[in-house]
Structure formats: C-alpha cells, structure tokens
Design a protein around this motif. Structure first.
Motif, mmCIF file in Angstrom:
data_model
loop_
_atom_site.group_PDB
_atom_site.id
_atom_site.type_symbol
_atom_site.label_atom_id
_atom_site.label_comp_id
_atom_site.label_asym_id
_atom_site.label_seq_id
_atom_site.Cartn_x
_atom_site.Cartn_y
_atom_site.Cartn_z
ATOM 1 N N ASP A 298 0.849 -1.198 0.000
ATOM 2 C CA ASP A 298 0.000 0.000 0.000
ATOM 3 C C ASP A 298 0.882 1.245 0.000
ATOM 4 O OD1 ASP A 298 -1.907 2.013 0.485
ATOM 5 O OD2 ASP A 298 -3.188 0.587 1.549
ATOM 6 N N TRP A 299 0.732 2.103 -1.016
ATOM 7 C CA TRP A 299 1.547 3.315 -1.128
ATOM 8 C C TRP A 299 1.337 4.272 0.041
ATOM 9 C CZ3 TRP A 299 -0.876 8.085 -1.318
ATOM 10 C CH2 TRP A 299 -2.257 8.061 -1.586
ATOM 11 N N ARG A 300 0.210 4.154 0.707
ATOM 12 C CA ARG A 300 -0.105 5.095 1.779
ATOM 13 C C ARG A 300 0.797 4.936 2.995
ATOM 14 N NH1 ARG A 300 -6.411 3.765 1.991
ATOM 15 N NH2 ARG A 300 -5.489 1.722 1.610
ATOM 16 N N VAL A 301 1.479 3.797 3.090
ATOM 17 C CA VAL A 301 2.369 3.608 4.231
ATOM 18 C C VAL A 301 3.560 4.570 4.163
ATOM 19 C CG1 VAL A 301 3.921 1.873 3.220
ATOM 20 C CG2 VAL A 301 3.398 1.809 5.665
ATOM 21 N N LEU B 83 6.698 9.882 5.377
ATOM 22 C CA LEU B 83 7.944 10.396 4.788
ATOM 23 C C LEU B 83 7.659 11.547 3.835
ATOM 24 C CD1 LEU B 83 10.007 7.151 4.083
ATOM 25 C CD2 LEU B 83 10.621 9.020 5.635
ATOM 26 N N PHE B 84 6.618 11.386 3.016
ATOM 27 C CA PHE B 84 6.215 12.459 2.109
ATOM 28 C C PHE B 84 5.780 13.684 2.903
ATOM 29 C CE2 PHE B 84 2.803 14.252 -0.743
ATOM 30 C CZ PHE B 84 3.684 14.842 -1.633
ATOM 31 N N GLY B 85 5.025 13.448 3.988
ATOM 32 C CA GLY B 85 4.573 14.555 4.840
ATOM 33 C C GLY B 85 5.718 15.299 5.484
ATOM 34 N N ALA B 86 6.787 14.572 5.858
ATOM 35 C CA ALA B 86 7.953 15.221 6.461
ATOM 36 C C ALA B 86 8.571 16.239 5.504
ATOM 37 C CB ALA B 86 8.983 14.164 6.864
ATOM 38 N N PHE B 87 8.664 15.885 4.225
ATOM 39 C CA PHE B 87 9.209 16.822 3.231
ATOM 40 C C PHE B 87 8.271 18.016 3.040
ATOM 41 C CE2 PHE B 87 11.791 13.135 1.848
ATOM 42 C CZ PHE B 87 13.040 13.765 1.803
ATOM 43 N N LEU C 73 -1.879 20.591 8.837
ATOM 44 C CA LEU C 73 -2.737 19.933 7.845
ATOM 45 C C LEU C 73 -2.000 18.770 7.189
ATOM 46 C CD1 LEU C 73 -5.493 20.094 6.337
ATOM 47 C CD2 LEU C 73 -4.347 21.531 4.645
ATOM 48 N N PHE C 74 -0.765 19.000 6.793
ATOM 49 C CA PHE C 74 0.033 17.928 6.159
ATOM 50 C C PHE C 74 0.358 16.829 7.177
ATOM 51 C CE2 PHE C 74 1.693 21.362 3.094
ATOM 52 C CZ PHE C 74 0.639 21.125 2.226
ATOM 53 N N ALA C 75 0.623 17.202 8.422
ATOM 54 C CA ALA C 75 0.938 16.196 9.442
ATOM 55 C C ALA C 75 -0.241 15.262 9.683
ATOM 56 C CB ALA C 75 1.351 16.884 10.743
ATOM 57 N N LEU C 76 -1.433 15.826 9.791
ATOM 58 C CA LEU C 76 -2.624 15.009 10.023
ATOM 59 C C LEU C 76 -3.001 14.206 8.786
ATOM 60 C CD1 LEU C 76 -4.632 17.669 12.036
ATOM 61 C CD2 LEU C 76 -3.985 15.418 12.915
ATOM 62 N N LEU D 155 12.559 14.017 9.117
ATOM 63 C CA LEU D 155 12.750 12.755 8.396
ATOM 64 C C LEU D 155 12.833 11.568 9.356
ATOM 65 C CD1 LEU D 155 15.250 13.736 5.545
ATOM 66 C CD2 LEU D 155 12.816 13.161 5.341
ATOM 67 N N LEU D 156 13.458 11.774 10.506
ATOM 68 C CA LEU D 156 13.519 10.701 11.490
ATOM 69 C C LEU D 156 12.118 10.363 12.004
ATOM 70 C CD1 LEU D 156 15.162 8.746 13.191
ATOM 71 C CD2 LEU D 156 15.510 10.588 14.873
ATOM 72 N N ALA D 157 11.324 11.410 12.285
ATOM 73 C CA ALA D 157 9.943 11.181 12.720
ATOM 74 C C ALA D 157 9.152 10.464 11.639
ATOM 75 C CB ALA D 157 9.283 12.514 13.075
ATOM 76 N N GLY D 158 9.347 10.869 10.368
ATOM 77 C CA GLY D 158 8.656 10.215 9.261
ATOM 78 C C GLY D 158 9.077 8.772 9.106
#
Length: 573
Positions: free
Chosen positions: A79-82, A86-90, A135-138, A286-289
């Motif tokens: 699943d790409w959503r996993v 990482l995408f949100g971190a950027f 918004l991006f984090a959630l 990035l570490l959090a992501g």
C-alpha cells in the motif's frame, strides 16, 4: 431637508467614532463583564470558527484521496499510503523553509507563553505555517492530534482582530482565550470541555468576566461545527454501562497503573523533545517520518491521530497481545512525532493510548473476574480520560471532554475514581508536570508572572487614568499662573526637545516660598494595562505617567503612583 439628513449622518458618524475610540475602550478597560465584551468575543469567535472549519474541510478533502482510515493490515506492504509520513515530512519542511524563522514557534505551549507574557497577542505570520504544517501532518498519518492547530489558529484569529480594533490589552487576552475556546469547540463539538480546557490549561485561573465571553465563543464554535458536520459525538459508539460498586477496588488499581504509564510516557516524550532541539529541522522531521513509516508497516492501527487504535478496542473480539503491540507502537509513533517537532496536538494520540490501555487492563482482569466483561467499554473510556488528564494536568477538562464526546454521563464517578490515584502517583510519585509547561522550559520560553503583575494586567489604563489635566506651552510665567488655578489637576508641558514634563509647586523648607519644579514623565498607549504603569513607577515608588491615544501628541490622561497604589491596596486587582 437634505441638509438636515446630511448633518444627522455626520453627527451619527462622529458619535460612533467617539464611542469606539473612547467610551468602548473605557468599558473594556475594566475587569468587569459587559455586553460589549461578550458581543466582541462572539464576533471574533465566528471568524475563528470559520478558520477551523476550513481546516477540517481541507482535512476531509485530503482523506478522500488518501483514505487513511481504510488501511488494511494484511496488504500494508503493497500500500503506497504507508509512505505518507515520509512524504509529509518533506512537505512540512518545505512549508517551514518558506516561512520566516522568527515565526517558527507554534502549538499549545507557544500560545500559553503568548497568553501569559504578551496578552495573548499571537503573530499573524505564524498562522500559515501552523495551518499547512498541521494539515500535512494530520493528512499524512502522523500520530498527532487536531487540537494543536485548533488552539493556535483560534488564538491568532481572535487576537489579530482584537489588535486591529485597537482594543485594550487586557481585553485582547480575553479575546484570545475566546478564540481558543471557539477553535476547540469547532474541532471536537465539545463546548463545555473547550471552556474548561481554556481555564484549566491555558489561563490557569478563573475570573467571572472571562467566563461569559469564553462560553459564548465555545457555543459559537460548537454550533458552527454542527451546521457543517452535524451534531456528531465522536466516541458515542463506545458502549459504557453503569459499573457496579464491587468493581471500584479494581478501578483504584487501574488508576495506579495508568499513573505510572502516563509518567513514563511524559518523561520519555520530554527527553526526546530536549534531545531533538539540538538537531537540524530536516533531520528531525525525516527521522519522525521514518519511525512512523516503520510503525505503520508493522502496525498500521498505531499511526494516525488515534481513531484506528480506538476502533480496534471496540472490535468484536479484541486480542490482548495484538492490542498490547498497538499500544507500544502508538506510544513510539506519538513520542517520535511530538518529540521531534511534527506540528500537531497531543489529545488524539492520548485518547488512542488511553483507550488501548483501558481495554487491555479490562481484558486481563476479565480473565480472572468474568463479571468485568460487560463493562470493557467503560474501562476504554476511563483510560482515555486518565491519560489526557494526567499527561496534560487537566483532569476536569479530560472528564468533561469524554462526557461530551461519548454523550454518556455514567462515566463521571468511575472516571473520577481512576483519575485521582493516577494523578497523585504521576505527579507526586514521579514528579510529573504538565507537558506544555515542560515544553516551554525546554524551549526557553517564560510563562510565570508574579501575582501583582498578573492582577494589574487585567485592568486597562483607561479605567484608572485621570482625565482632568492641563497641557500648556513652555512659558514659566504662564506655568506659574496655571498652576495656581489648576485646582488639583495635573499640569503638563512639552519642553524644547518635545518631551512631556510634569509641573509642580514645591514648598521650600526655609520659608513659605514655593519653587516651580518640572520633571520628565514617560507615556504609555491607552491600550496598555496598569502593569506597564507599575513597571515604570515602581522603581522610584513615586511619579506619574501620561496616557496617549494613537500617538504621543494626543494625550488623554494621567496616572500617578498614589492612585495606582490605592488601586492595589483596595484589592481591585
């Protein structure tokens, strides 16, 4: 006839301008409840609610594409959503880099700092970063809550409008608190919990003239939410039967266990927060992501705000082992996200952790005492209440929030019975403090105000200033004549370098002669509070300050040390 209508309009405009610039400010400067204060709070709450509703609608729009609530445990690797964290971190890093470093602070802890030391004036420039980063984090499944952006955006919306209206600073703080209440009520549809959260967590004091504006704003926020999203109680699907008295000893034991786990969670989170302050922003994000992605690969139910974890606790046949794994994953994901600086709140993840903890303990006890089985839902809710109450040092707000979110008043007594030992164990046994105040200490932001200063901050200068004063030209003969006829009024003069001076007649010790003396005095704007006057005059314990409106050429009043000291001694502040 036309001239008469025109004159009437002009007169009405002049009266309105006079009211807004003088009479309204005089009313708002008092530490008293007023219709004007309530109406302004309601007006600003409408704007704050609109901002929060826009935030929620965008979050719903994002979810129509990501559908994070539909993550499947069996095929998560494909699943790409996993990879969303990482995408949100950027994305969060990109928004942060576009904004000014001066306005990088955000979140509930930062708002508390601004309320305590800056009258709730939260810079408008911090709002876009908070809006889009949260918004991006959630939207990308970080383990953060929605109340963080709700509090920050509600505070910004109301305080910026209050400053635009040039309200007294003591009223700006009330407007800020009202905006926060509107934001929380709009995000959770829990108006009473919003009111108590503001008093218990943000203001940490109760004043009757604060209560009504804040309550009206919370009503406005809740009604706005119901108009757009319906009258939904988020956790009403969790069944909670009335628990028999025979199970109360188990509840006390539950409270002790919960208090210990909450203390360990708080300590770990704050340790990671302190350590992360030394790292570059992109590295932290990035570490959090990466941690959130790894947790999501193994336990997708452990990521997100907390809804997926809570859904597992109310499934038909929950497994103790599986729920324990989710609990550990949820705590790791939350500590990584909040501790490493992902913007967002903490209440949602705490609800997830508390629900898992309560359900696990209830299932374990049910193995030895089968009579507990029908009440597992109640233990789930009590766990949510306890975790929020202990970690945020807000037991009453936590209890009321869960009553509103579950629409079930039967949780009151057992929740209180659990929260008390949990709070005592955590705060006295483990020396745990509110996460928000510890975060402020880590960031080096102040929040402590001396009682006398705090009291003086609640009263505007227009309430105490003496409007009976005289301003004259710089002429000694004219000054002496005016002083003789001043009849107790203050006499001010501008010197050659445009400084304002106070003119006084002093009796000489040797004879009955008098001497004309003059000394420069400082000015404060009419939006200031008595605290600013106190800070100027308390050094010498004497003197005066002048009050000006708009600019220093427009003086509107004078305050002296004697009148300020009288105000303090009478207990008015």
């Amino acid at each position: 006839m036309e001239m008469s209508v025109y004159q009437t309009i002009v007169k009405m405009r002049q009266q309105t301008k006079k009211y807004l610039s003088t009479d309204l400010k005089d009313t708002l400067s008092q530490a008293k409840v007023s219709v004007q204060l309530c109406l302004l709070a309601l007006l600003f709450a409408l704007f704050a609610s609109a901002v929060i509703l826009l935030f929620r609608l965008l979050l719903v729009w994002f979810d129509t594409y990501t559908q994070t609530q539909a993550l499947n445990f069996t095929d998560i690797i494909d699943d790409w959503r996993v990879l969303l964290p990482l995408f949100g971190a950027f994305l969060i890093w990109g928004v942060a880099k576009m904004g000014s470093q001066r306005y990088k602070r955000m979140g509930i802890a930062y708002v508390i700092h601004r309320v305590k030391l800056h009258y709730g004036k939260v810079p408008l420039q911090s709002a876009p970063g908070q809006f889009f980063q949260a918004l991006f984090a959630l939207a990308t499944n970080f383990s953060v809550g929605r109340e963080g952006p709700a509090v920050h955006l509600g505070a910004v919306s109301a305080s910026v409008l209050a400053e635009k209206f040039k309200l007294p600073d003591n009223s700006v703080r009330i407007m800020c608190a009202s905006g926060i209440a509107a934001g929380i009520a709009a995000i959770f549809n829990a108006p009473l919990a919003a009111v108590i959260f503001v008093f218990e967590v943000v203001l940490r004091e109760y004043k009757i003239h604060y209560f009504f504006p804040i309550m009206l704003s919370a009503i406005c926020g809740a009604l706005s939410s119901q108009v757009v999203f319906g009258n939904v109680h988020e956790f009403e699907q969790i069944g909670a039967a009335v628990i028999p008295l025979s199970q109360y000893p188990l509840l006390a034991l539950f409270g002790i266990v919960l208090g210990c786990i909450a203390a360990v969670f708080n300590h770990t989170l704050l340790s990671v927060t302190a350590m992360g302050q030394q790292w570059p922003l992109l590295q932290r994000l990035l570490l959090a992501g990466a941690i959130t992605t790894l947790v999501g690969l193994i336990l997708p139910e452990a990521i997100g705000s907390g809804e997926l974890a809570i859904a597992e606790t109310i499934s038909e046949h929950p497994s103790i082992l599986f729920l324990s794994a989710i609990l550990i994953g949820k705590m790791v994901a939350t500590i990584a996200a909040i501790g490493l600086g992902i913007p967002g709140g903490l209440i949602g993840p705490l609800y997830g952790i508390g629900a898992l903890l309560g359900t696990i303990l209830a299932l374990v006890c049910a193995m030895f005492f089968p009579s507990i089985a029908p009440y597992i839902g109640l233990y789930t809710i009590i766990g949510m209440t306890g975790m929020m109450g202990v970690c945020l040092s807000a037991p009453l707000a936590a209890l009321v929030a869960l009553i509103e979110l579950t629409d079930n008043a039967s949780i009151i007594l057992p929740s209180m019975f659990v929260v008390i030992p949990a709070f005592l164990i955590s705060h006295q046994g483990f020396k745990t403090k509110s996460i928000f105040f510890k975060q402020l200490e880590i960031m080096g932001l102040g929040y402590k105000v001396a009682p006398v200063n705090l009291g003086l901050q609640k009263v505007g200068v227009r309430h105490l200033m003496d409007k009976r004063f005289v301003i004259i030209s710089n002429n000694d003969e004219l000054l002496l004549e005016v002083l003789k006829r001043a009849e107790g009024r203050s006499v001010l003069v501008r010197n050659a370098i445009n400084e304002v001076e106070m003119i006084q007649l002093e009796l000489q010790a040797s004879d009955d002669a008098t001497t004309l003396t003059r000394h420069p005095i400082q000015g404060v704007p009419d939006t200031a509070t008595l605290n600013e006057v106190y800070l100027i005059l308390s050094k010498a314990r004497r003197g005066e300050v002048y009050i000006y409106q708009e600019n220093k050429d427009h003086i509107v009043g004078v305050i002296n040390w004697a009148s300020l000291q009288k105000e303090i001694s009478l207990g008015q502040v």
